[in-house]
Design a protein around this motif. Structure first.
Motif, PDB file in Angstrom:
ATOM      1  N   LYS A 109      38.443  33.497  47.006  1.00 37.90           N
ATOM      2  CA  LYS A 109      37.748  33.520  48.400  1.00 37.90           C
ATOM      3  C   LYS A 109      36.508  34.310  47.894  1.00 37.90           C
ATOM      4  O   LYS A 109      35.410  33.960  48.140  1.00 37.90           O
ATOM      5  N   ILE A 110      36.482  35.406  47.092  1.00 37.90           N
ATOM      6  CA  ILE A 110      35.601  36.351  46.670  1.00 37.90           C
ATOM      7  C   ILE A 110      34.709  35.361  45.939  1.00 37.90           C
ATOM      8  O   ILE A 110      33.566  35.504  45.925  1.00 37.90           O
ATOM      9  N   ASP A 111      35.451  34.694  44.709  1.00 46.08           N
ATOM     10  CA  ASP A 111      34.580  34.138  43.801  1.00 46.08           C
ATOM     11  C   ASP A 111      33.634  32.983  44.587  1.00 46.08           C
ATOM     12  O   ASP A 111      32.429  32.888  44.037  1.00 46.08           O
ATOM     13  N   LEU A 112      34.224  32.273  45.621  1.00 38.22           N
ATOM     14  CA  LEU A 112      33.550  31.312  46.299  1.00 38.22           C
ATOM     15  C   LEU A 112      32.417  31.972  47.194  1.00 38.22           C
ATOM     16  O   LEU A 112      31.246  31.600  47.087  1.00 38.22           O
ATOM     17  N   SER A 113      32.734  33.114  47.565  1.00 42.09           N
ATOM     18  CA  SER A 113      31.589  33.757  48.299  1.00 42.09           C
ATOM     19  C   SER A 113      30.438  34.225  47.374  1.00 42.09           C
ATOM     20  O   SER A 113      29.213  34.257  47.934  1.00 42.09           O
TER      21      SER A 113
END
Length: 79
Positions: A28-32
């Protein structure tokens, strides 16, 4: 007869569940970060999650080693 290694198996299962959660958080952080690559808060969160993942992987490896030792101990005493 109750499994003498159940404690270690429980620790392994819990660590595996935790690792799954942490990997989803990292994804999720990578996507953000794709949409906001210079966000310092996201980078800090990513560092924290990566550290937690390393710790959890270490716990998994330790629990796995304990399970193997326990199995060897109780198999050798039962034979």
């Amino acid at each position: 007869m109750e499994d003498p290694c159940i404690r270690y198996k429980s620790q392994f299962k819990k660590a595996k569940e935790t690792l799954d959660i942490l990997e989803r958080q990292r994804a999720k952080i990578d996507l953000s970060l794709l949409s906001n690559p210079i966000c310092s808060v996201l980078h800090k969160e990513l560092r924290t999650v990566n550290l937690d993942i390393k710790i959890t992987v270490n716990e998994l490896e330790h629990a796995e080693a304990d399970i193997e030792k326990c199995i060897m101990k109780y198999n050798s005493t039962n034979n």
